[in-house]
Design an enzyme around this catalytic site. Structure first.
Site, PDB file in Angstrom:
ATOM      1  N   LYS A 121       0.623  -1.009   0.469  1.00 44.58           N
ATOM      2  CA  LYS A 121      -0.643   0.312   0.077  1.00 44.58           C
ATOM      3  C   LYS A 121       0.800   1.161  -0.089  1.00 44.58           C
ATOM      4  O   LYS A 121       0.581   2.341  -1.178  1.00 44.58           O
ATOM      5  CB  LYS A 121      -1.049   0.005   1.199  1.00 44.58           C
ATOM      6  CG  LYS A 121      -1.511   1.399   1.045  1.00 44.58           C
ATOM      7  CD  LYS A 121      -2.385   1.712   2.383  1.00 44.58           C
ATOM      8  CE  LYS A 121      -0.974   2.558   3.501  1.00 44.58           C
ATOM      9  NZ  LYS A 121      -1.501   2.804   4.274  1.00 44.58           N
ATOM     10  N   ASP A 139      -6.396   1.384   1.172  1.00 43.14           N
ATOM     11  CA  ASP A 139      -5.900   1.080   2.466  1.00 43.14           C
ATOM     12  C   ASP A 139      -7.523   0.768   2.600  1.00 43.14           C
ATOM     13  O   ASP A 139      -8.422   0.010   2.016  1.00 43.14           O
ATOM     14  CB  ASP A 139      -5.852   2.838   2.709  1.00 43.14           C
ATOM     15  CG  ASP A 139      -6.652   3.395   2.774  1.00 43.14           C
ATOM     16  OD1 ASP A 139      -7.599   2.995   1.996  1.00 43.14           O
ATOM     17  OD2 ASP A 139      -6.946   4.176   2.974  1.00 43.14           O
TER      18      ASP A 139
END
Length: 214
Positions: A121, A139
């Site tokens: 991420k 996320d």
């Protein structure tokens, strides 16, 4: 409604509502953003933005931060979540940038993933925001909103969501779509009480379609 029709409608509405969508983390260079993203894990951007000015004034470069101790870094970040782990990650990140990348933040996934504190991420955020690559960082907001709207179905993990979003979102829109989904999840499509009546994409939303109407 077909899945491509849902994507087209959602992206069009987001583009109209948030034409200038961008990260809410404050930064002035790639290193500053990498520091901020590492600090932002399970912490609000508002809190991170309160911390990074003093931290980066003390340690403005990878070289400066790599010469610090974990305890010194901790003193600047102790009000964030998991400060001990993040101080360790920041120090390891800075040392790796200096030793392996000549003090520069790399611009490819494989290299970024070699840096302490950097997962997929975080790497995608750097690739998208700093290097303007078509990378989709997933996320908790992106994961939740994508599933709730119907952009994904029974997605098992963030990587599955990432692959699905990249498949259906035009390449040139992927960096901005990342911010659209985050901001929508942060301010409208909230985890516990989504504000569906204020939602610009409700006409294309699977959750709204199946919900009892007021």
């Amino acid at each position: 409604m077909t899945l491509p029709e849902r994507y087209k409608g959602v992206l069009q509405r987001f583009a109209e509502a948030m034409p200038e969508a961008k990260t809410e983390l404050n930064y002035s260079d790639p290193f500053g953003l990498l520091v901020a993203v590492i600090l932002s894990a399970q912490c609000t951007d508002k809190r991170v933005n309160m911390i990074t000015p003093a931290l980066l004034e003390a340690f403005p470069t990878p070289e400066a931060m790599s010469a610090a101790t974990q305890e010194e870094i901790f003193e600047y970040i102790k009000s964030v979540s998991y400060p001990n782990n993040k101080a360790k990650s920041l120090l390891g990140m800075a040392k790796t940038l200096v030793s392996d990348f000549n003090g520069r933040v790399p611009d490819d996934m494989d290299s970024l993933l070699k840096i302490p504190g950097v997962g997929r991420k975080t790497a995608n955020v750097i690739l998208s925001v700093v290097f303007h690559q078509s990378a989709m960082a997933v996320d908790t907001h992106v994961f939740r909103v994508s599933e709730r709207i119907g952009l994904t179905t029974n997605s098992k993990n963030p990587l599955t969501t990432e692959k699905t979003l990249i498949k259906y979102i035009p390449e040139n829109l992927i960096p901005k779509a990342h911010h659209w989904l985050i901001l929508h999840g942060r301010y409208v499509c909230k985890a516990r009480k989504p504000e569906c009546l204020n939602c610009v994409v409700k006409d294309y939303c699977r959750f709204w379609d199946k919900s009892p109407k007021p």
